[in-house]
Design a protein around this motif. Structure first.
Motif, PDB file in Angstrom:
ATOM      1  N   HIS A 127     -10.185 -27.450  -3.118  1.00  0.00           N
ATOM      2  CA  HIS A 127     -11.261 -27.876  -4.020  1.00  0.00           C
ATOM      3  C   HIS A 127     -12.475 -26.956  -3.926  1.00  0.00           C
ATOM      4  O   HIS A 127     -13.202 -26.752  -4.913  1.00  0.00           O
ATOM      5  N   TRP A 128     -12.697 -26.374  -2.752  1.00  0.00           N
ATOM      6  CA  TRP A 128     -13.873 -25.530  -2.531  1.00  0.00           C
ATOM      7  C   TRP A 128     -13.909 -24.304  -3.438  1.00  0.00           C
ATOM      8  O   TRP A 128     -14.987 -23.761  -3.715  1.00  0.00           O
TER       9      TRP A 128
ATOM     10  N   GLU B 208     -12.953 -24.144  -6.616  1.00  0.00           N
ATOM     11  CA  GLU B 208     -13.075 -24.475  -8.037  1.00  0.00           C
ATOM     12  C   GLU B 208     -14.526 -24.336  -8.508  1.00  0.00           C
ATOM     13  O   GLU B 208     -15.376 -25.153  -8.181  1.00  0.00           O
ATOM     14  N   GLN B 209     -14.788 -23.297  -9.260  1.00  0.00           N
ATOM     15  CA  GLN B 209     -16.113 -23.081  -9.852  1.00  0.00           C
ATOM     16  C   GLN B 209     -16.062 -21.866 -10.773  1.00  0.00           C
ATOM     17  O   GLN B 209     -15.017 -21.230 -10.936  1.00  0.00           O
ATOM     18  N   ASP B 210     -17.210 -21.543 -11.366  1.00  0.00           N
ATOM     19  CA  ASP B 210     -17.336 -20.349 -12.208  1.00  0.00           C
ATOM     20  C   ASP B 210     -17.877 -19.203 -11.359  1.00  0.00           C
ATOM     21  O   ASP B 210     -18.821 -19.380 -10.585  1.00  0.00           O
ATOM     22  N   TYR B 211     -17.267 -18.031 -11.535  1.00  0.00           N
ATOM     23  CA  TYR B 211     -17.668 -16.836 -10.796  1.00  0.00           C
ATOM     24  C   TYR B 211     -18.074 -15.727 -11.773  1.00  0.00           C
ATOM     25  O   TYR B 211     -17.569 -15.661 -12.906  1.00  0.00           O
TER      26      TYR B 211
ATOM     27  N   ARG C 132     -17.166 -13.362 -16.630  1.00  0.00           N
ATOM     28  CA  ARG C 132     -17.005 -14.644 -15.943  1.00  0.00           C
ATOM     29  C   ARG C 132     -15.522 -14.955 -15.714  1.00  0.00           C
ATOM     30  O   ARG C 132     -14.678 -14.654 -16.554  1.00  0.00           O
TER      31      ARG C 132
ATOM     32  N   ARG D  25     -13.388 -18.416 -14.411  1.00  0.00           N
ATOM     33  CA  ARG D  25     -13.384 -19.815 -13.954  1.00  0.00           C
ATOM     34  C   ARG D  25     -12.080 -20.089 -13.221  1.00  0.00           C
ATOM     35  O   ARG D  25     -10.989 -19.801 -13.730  1.00  0.00           O
TER      36      ARG D  25
ATOM     37  N   ALA E   3     -10.039 -23.281 -11.653  1.00  0.00           N
ATOM     38  CA  ALA E   3     -10.033 -24.734 -11.711  1.00  0.00           C
ATOM     39  C   ALA E   3      -8.609 -25.246 -11.617  1.00  0.00           C
ATOM     40  O   ALA E   3      -7.643 -24.510 -11.878  1.00  0.00           O
TER      41      ALA E   3
ATOM     42  N   PRO F  13     -20.243 -16.434  -6.868  1.00  0.00           N
ATOM     43  CA  PRO F  13     -20.582 -17.695  -7.535  1.00  0.00           C
ATOM     44  C   PRO F  13     -21.632 -17.458  -8.622  1.00  0.00           C
ATOM     45  O   PRO F  13     -22.631 -16.776  -8.395  1.00  0.00           O
ATOM     46  N   GLN F  14     -21.390 -17.992  -9.788  1.00  0.00           N
ATOM     47  CA  GLN F  14     -22.211 -17.691 -10.951  1.00  0.00           C
ATOM     48  C   GLN F  14     -23.693 -17.962 -10.719  1.00  0.00           C
ATOM     49  O   GLN F  14     -24.555 -17.203 -11.190  1.00  0.00           O
TER      50      GLN F  14
END
Length: 244
Positions: free
Chosen positions: A93-94, A96-99, A116, A118, A120, A205-206
């Protein structure tokens, strides 16, 4: 009994009624073969008494068919296939984000490309996926699956389009959440020829590069030095290596 338990009991009862009707088997005959009382069977089918696990197992043995759900839960699968590392959703889970993805420009010497990515969880497929966006060359934006095997401790972002592959290999994140590694892809060469090409890549990380405009960042741009310093860490800190 919990709501989930009641739902499972209803599902077993519905499945059993279907099997009895399909086989044209009486409830009494099933009860006799499963060595349970007809009263127990009737109450379980009516919902006034839950099926015990022992009763379900006996009935399944008689019918030679499963009554309990054997597939993934309705909410989706939470374990990636073995071919991707068999990781659980909770364990990754860690990531999962937009970079913001940084790499060297193939067309402008010394410049840095930013776009970008993502990462997920894909609910339908049951594993992590990634998708690129805000690329200057939008037609070449990639998407695919994410493998995270424990053996190597690396993260693999793989694209497979009709047998044509593109791969990014990343190390585990640093304390500031950056991930570094190598990108291998195809670059347009002379005419329509495609040439294999590789370069260092960084995932940031975005939120840490919120003011950066996506696209080509060159000398003189306000955030060029910061982007170049981040990207240079891929080789300087031994996250990846060039060999000739």
């Amino acid at each position: 009994m919990s709501d989930q338990g009641l739902e499972q009991g209803d599902a077993v009862a519905a499945r059993l009624r279907e099997e009895l009707a399909r086989r044209r088997m009486s409830r009494q005959a099933l009860a006799d073969m499963a060595r349970i009382s007809l009263s127990t069977l009737e109450k379980a089918l009516s919902g006034s008494r839950p099926f015990t696990l022992a009763t379900i197992v006996r009935i399944e043995e008689v019918l030679g068919a499963p009554l309990r759900p054997t597939g993934p839960p309705a909410g989706g699968r939470d374990l990636a296939p073995e071919s991707m590392g068999a990781y659980s959703r909770a364990a990754v889970h860690w990531i999962e984000q937009d970079y913001v993805t940084l790499r060297a420009s193939f067309g402008t010497p010394g410049a840095v490309i930013a776009y970008r990515t993502r990462i997920a969880w894909d609910e339908k497929a049951g594993h992590l996926g990634f998708a690129e966006s805000d690329r200057a060359d939008g037609a070449f934006a990639q998407s695919g699956h994410v493998s995270m095997p424990n053996l190597s401790g690396h993260i693999y972002l793989a694209t497979n389009e009709s047998g044509q592959h593109r791969l990014i290999i990343l190390g585990r994140p640093t304390r500031d959440g950056h991930m570094f590694g190598l990108l291998t892809t195809l670059q347009v060469g002379a005419g329509s020829q495609l040439v294999p090409v590789a370069c260092p890549v960084a995932f940031v990380p975005q939120a840490q590069l919120a003011g950066l405009a996506m696209g080509v960042t060159g000398m003189g741009d306000p955030m060029f030095d910061a982007c170049k310093a981040i990207l240079d860490r891929a080789l300087q800190d031994d996250f990846c290596r060039w060999r000739q």
